[in-house]
Scaffold this active site. Structure first.
Site, PDB file in Angstrom:
ATOM      1  N   HIS A 240      -3.617   6.158   3.318  1.00  0.00           N
ATOM      2  CA  HIS A 240      -4.360   4.976   2.854  1.00  0.00           C
ATOM      3  C   HIS A 240      -3.807   3.689   3.486  1.00  0.00           C
ATOM      4  CE1 HIS A 240      -5.808   1.983  -0.137  1.00  0.00           C
ATOM      5  NE2 HIS A 240      -6.802   2.826  -0.331  1.00  0.00           N
TER       6      HIS A 240
ATOM      7  N   ASP B  89       0.846  -1.197   0.000  1.00  0.00           N
ATOM      8  CA  ASP B  89       0.000   0.000   0.000  1.00  0.00           C
ATOM      9  C   ASP B  89       0.884   1.251   0.000  1.00  0.00           C
ATOM     10  OD1 ASP B  89      -2.241   1.843   0.729  1.00  0.00           O
ATOM     11  OD2 ASP B  89      -3.309  -0.018   1.136  1.00  0.00           O
TER      12      ASP B  89
ATOM     13  N   SER C  43     -11.235  -0.826  -0.757  1.00  0.00           N
ATOM     14  CA  SER C  43      -9.950  -0.757  -0.053  1.00  0.00           C
ATOM     15  C   SER C  43     -10.111  -1.044   1.435  1.00  0.00           C
ATOM     16  CB  SER C  43      -9.343   0.647  -0.176  1.00  0.00           C
ATOM     17  OG  SER C  43      -8.776   0.827  -1.431  1.00  0.00           O
TER      18      SER C  43
END
Ligand SMILES: *[C@@H]1O[C@H](CO)[C@@H](O)[C@H](O)[C@H]1NC(C)=O
Ligand SMILES: *[C@@H]1O[C@H](CO)[C@@H](O)[C@H](O)[C@H]1NC(C)=O
Ligand SMILES: *[C@@H]1O[C@H](CO)[C@@H](O)[C@H](O)[C@H]1NC(C)=O
Ligand SMILES: *[C@@H]1O[C@H](CO)[C@@H](O)[C@H](O)[C@H]1NC(C)=O
Ligand SMILES: *[C@@H]1O[C@H](CO)[C@@H](O)[C@H](O)[C@H]1NC(C)=O
Length: 739
Positions: free
Chosen positions: A213, A144, A527
């Site tokens: 994220h 990620d 996600s």
């Protein structure tokens, strides 16, 4: 001959700089990924040396090779990424060892309540959490945008030593020292090769997460327990990952590009991370990103015993826009949990209505008052022209059928630039609540079209209409119909693998509260759903260390729930809303407690994937064109995209429950199809652990049809193992109408 010509051209240019112009005209260089299959040496340095030799045979000097090669894949599989001209790429492709060569692509990156909702209560701890030791011995790799090691979610307080089988590293870098790795974050690597640093200034050149994220997804999968987390009082509770004691290995591949905040996510880097993760010894890989061309990387990971979990993408509710659908990975859809943020709207006539918002007030702010209310129509600039909205609450109604996020931003900009004090937005779905984050303290309430109509009627009936908006509260539990498939969740079928039913499973992915830097924020997307599945897999792996990747996936799919908490069929947000089908949620919504004890599993020898898919992966290799269609693979689902006559499919199930067991079958045939099963009863005992059976599927009509859905369930008094089935009857070659 072309080979010699261009190679001479190239070396001449090394000598005479004026030739460079010639080379550019000949073709500029770009990053290519060269795949060479299984590695031929155990020693990684020998593998890399062979890459250098191969590249040298095409592009000349050693210096050129070193300048061109970006990554050498040498642990889980053999291959490399290198800057090449089109000619050079073509010459490489002609070499017999080269299986495929593809241009690098760039891709997109695509909690408190959610774990309780899934039955994994923390206080008192659920039996599954206790028996799996909260996942402590399991290593989850997160590929990620990096991680924020100071977040409380990554405290390693009270952890035992790092498992001795761990072979990873703690790669130091900008704002990342040796102490940033711990017994919780046991490994960190980053993949910045070939990045033009000037264009990536925002980022830390290390595994440290600037974007947020990766921190969010990592804390969702394996965040430690953090008490009292909330956002302005909303969504209050204990924040924690699904496997709160699992270890994390961080592979940073996503980089914020330029000033606009886009993420640069090259396939070459994802492959390098997969290759390293195989070497390092992770158990599970969670990839909340969209990248298609790396399917061979994920296949090697699975064949090395790693469970690979991928996001299905956020392009719903349109069909056929699902990503990451390789049969060997778990492809995840997003669902909503039983939490909502009701916001009470009181009209001047005392009528009260309820919408959804993240509207809050600071302690020093005054209580809500009645304010003027006007109807802004669709709230486009033309529609608002001539209406005074300064200091007023504006009602806007969605009349378009476009990408909702962008439309929302346009409306938002118009309304607040005009000085409005608040916004009531009537929409077909309120799943886009997160877009209201941009409202920054002003009231932005989403209501459905019906409530919007009532507000509009009231405005039309009064000369001076007013409204009062209260701050949102959060409610959880049975009052909220859940789960439901989220509107943005990408839908099947898989374009690339139509003989494999995708997605596999749905998991919570709407308004998930998890870590970002030192704080906690809401995020929505597949996600967010993906690390929920990775967390559950960690608990299952701790409980059943010898289960294969296919067994883990089977347990998750066959025990998923297709009903909501009131026993009604689960719905999918779409236009219009509808009963969910397997292209929305695969087996259904994830059910961790059921998955821990599935009774039967559909197992697959990882080598079998090659049998079915060799032609797709090894594009340039002579492959066996008599390969069977993939619906013969022992997957926990069946998808037949072109049924013309009776097809017989063999499946086998392995008993992992009580040794002596009898299972009966229950069939729901898809519409237009007759399904039979032989035998219809399976008997298991100490000698008979695996039973095979045959499913016959016959079209009843002669039509050029659409997909219809059914299921096959094996059950006894303790267990039910259900697999979803999708069938399309065709007369001619199938065509792409699946509306
Ligand atoms: C991480 O490393 C940086 C740089 O060495 C250091 O300033 C910071 O305090 C470290 N954080 C943790 C949690 O150890
Ligand atoms: C309320 O407090 C915040 C900071 O806590 C401050 O920025 C704001 O100006 C205050 N508002 C009023 C109306 O006093
Ligand atoms: C607003 O309306 C006026 C008069 O009706 C017109 O002249 C003007 O161009 C309009 N502005 C926009 C942005 O549409
Ligand atoms: C919005 O409404 C205005 C007038 O009310 C109209 O001219 C315009 O076409 C509408 N826009 C959309 C996107 O529907
Ligand atoms: C191709 O597949 C068929 C059917 O599975 C098998 O009988 C045959 O031996 C295979 N041929 C090769 C060259 O692998």
């Amino acid at each position: 001959m072309a080979f010699h010509l261009s190679s001479q051209l190239f070396s001449c240019c090394l000598l005479f700089s004026f030739c460079l112009i010639l080379v550019r005209a000949h073709g500029s260089r770009r990053l290519y990924i060269v795949y060479l299959g299984e590695k031929k040496h155990d020693d990684p340095t020998l593998v890399t040396a062979s890459h250098h030799d191969m590249l040298g045979s095409i592009i000349g000097s050693k210096e050129e090779v070193l300048a061109s090669i970006t990554y050498s894949y040498k642990h889980g599989f053999s291959g490399f990424a290198a800057m090449l001209t089109e000619d050079q790429a073509e010459h490489l492709a002609e070499l017999p060892e080269v299986i495929s060569i593809t241009p690098n692509q760039k891709h997109e990156l695509m909690t408190t309540r959610s774990w309780d909702f899934l039955g994994l209560n923390y206080e008192p701890p659920s039996e599954l959490l206790q028996r799996s030791k909260y996942g402590e011995d399991i290593i989850i790799g997160i590929i990620d945008s990096g991680i924020w090691p100071e977040s409380k979610s990554f405290s390693d307080h009270g952890y035992d030593e790092v498992p001795s089988r761990w072979k990873g590293i703690c790669q130091l870098g900008q704002a990342w020292g040796p102490s940033n790795c711990s017994r919780k974050i046991i490994g960190a690597r980053y993949y910045a090769a070939g990045l033009d640093k000037a264009n990536f200034k925002k980022n830390y050149m290390s595994a440290r997460d600037h974007n947020g994220h990766g921190t969010h997804t990592a804390s969702t999968a394996a965040g430690a327990v953090v008490e009292g987390v909330n956002l302005h009082g909303l969504g209050a509770g204990v924040a924690r990952g699904g496997a709160p004691r699992a270890r994390l290995a961080v592979y940073k591949v996503g980089w914020e590009e330029g000033d606009a905040g886009g993420i640069y996510l090259p396939t070459a880097a994802v492959l390098a991370a997969l290759d390293d993760a195989i070497h390092d010894g992770v158990d599970i890989l969670s990839l909340s990103l969209v990248v298609d061309e790396d399917s061979f990387g994920a296949l090697h990971a699975v064949q090395n015993g790693i469970t690979v979990v991928y996001a299905g993408g956020n392009s719903g509710p349109r069909p056929q826009v699902l990503f990451n659908t390789a049969p060997w990975v778990i492809t995840v859809a997003a669902s909503k949990i039983d939490r909502s943020f009701p916001t009470v709207i009181t009209l001047g006539n005392k009528q009260t209505l309820v919408g959804q918002s993240f509207y809050y007030k600071l302690e020093n702010e005054t209580e809500s008052r009645f304010e003027s209310l006007v109807n802004g129509g669709n709230c486009s600039r033309e529609a608002l022209n001539g209406t005074s909205i300064n200091g007023k609450v504006v009602l806007c109604t969605e009349l378009t059928f476009g990408p909702i996020g962008k439309y929302f931003k346009d409306v938002f900009a118009g309304v607040f630039q005009g000085g409005a004090s608040g916004l009531i937005f009537a929409l077909y779905t309120t799943d886009v609540l997160l877009s209201t984050e941009d409202c920054q303290g002003k009231a932005c309430v989403l209501v459905d079209i019906e409530i919007g109509f009532q507000v509009a009627t009231y405005i039309g009936s009064e000369s001076l209409s007013t409204v009062k908006i209260e701050p949102a509260s959060s409610i959880t539990g049975n009052q909220v119909p859940a789960p439901k498939v989220a509107i943005f969740s990408s839908r099947g079928p898989s374009i690339k693998y139509p003989t494999v039913l995708k997605p596999d499973i749905a998991a919570p992915g709407v308004n998930i509260l998890a870590a970002k830097k030192d704080a906690y924020v809401f995020n929505s997307g597949t996600s967010m759903a993906t690390p929920h599945v990775a967390g559950v897999v960690a608990l299952l792996k701790a409980l059943h260390p010898h289960w294969s990747h296919a067994a883990l996936k089977s347990a998750i799919v066959t025990t998923a729930s297709t009903k909501d908490k009131h026993g009604m069929p689960m719905l999918a947000e779409a236009l219009p809303r509808k009963v969910a089908d397997p292209f929305d949620y695969g087996g259904g919504n994830i059910n961790p407690i059921g998955a821990a004890d599935p009774g039967l599993i559909y197992d697959i020898d990882p080598k079998d994937y090659n049998k079915f898919f060799a032609c797709q992966i090894k594009k340039y290799e002579i492959c066996n064109i008599t390969t069977l269609p993939a619906y013969h693979l022992n997957l926990p689902s069946i998808s037949i995209p072109d049924l013309r006559h009776t097809i017989k499919i063999r499946r086998s199930v392995t008993n992992v429950g009580e040794v002596d067991a009898v299972y009966k079958s229950f069939i729901e045939s898809p519409l237009g199809v007759k399904m039979t099963i032989e035998p219809s009863v399976l008997v298991f005992n100490a000698r008979k652990k695996v039973n095979a059976f045959k499913v016959s599927i016959t079209p009843l009509w002669e039509v050029q049809g659409d997909y219809t859905f059914g299921s096959l369930t094996w059950y006894n008094e303790h267990h039910t193992a259900r697999i979803p089935i999708a069938v399309r009857i065709t007369i001619r070659d199938f065509y792409a109408d699946v509306a």
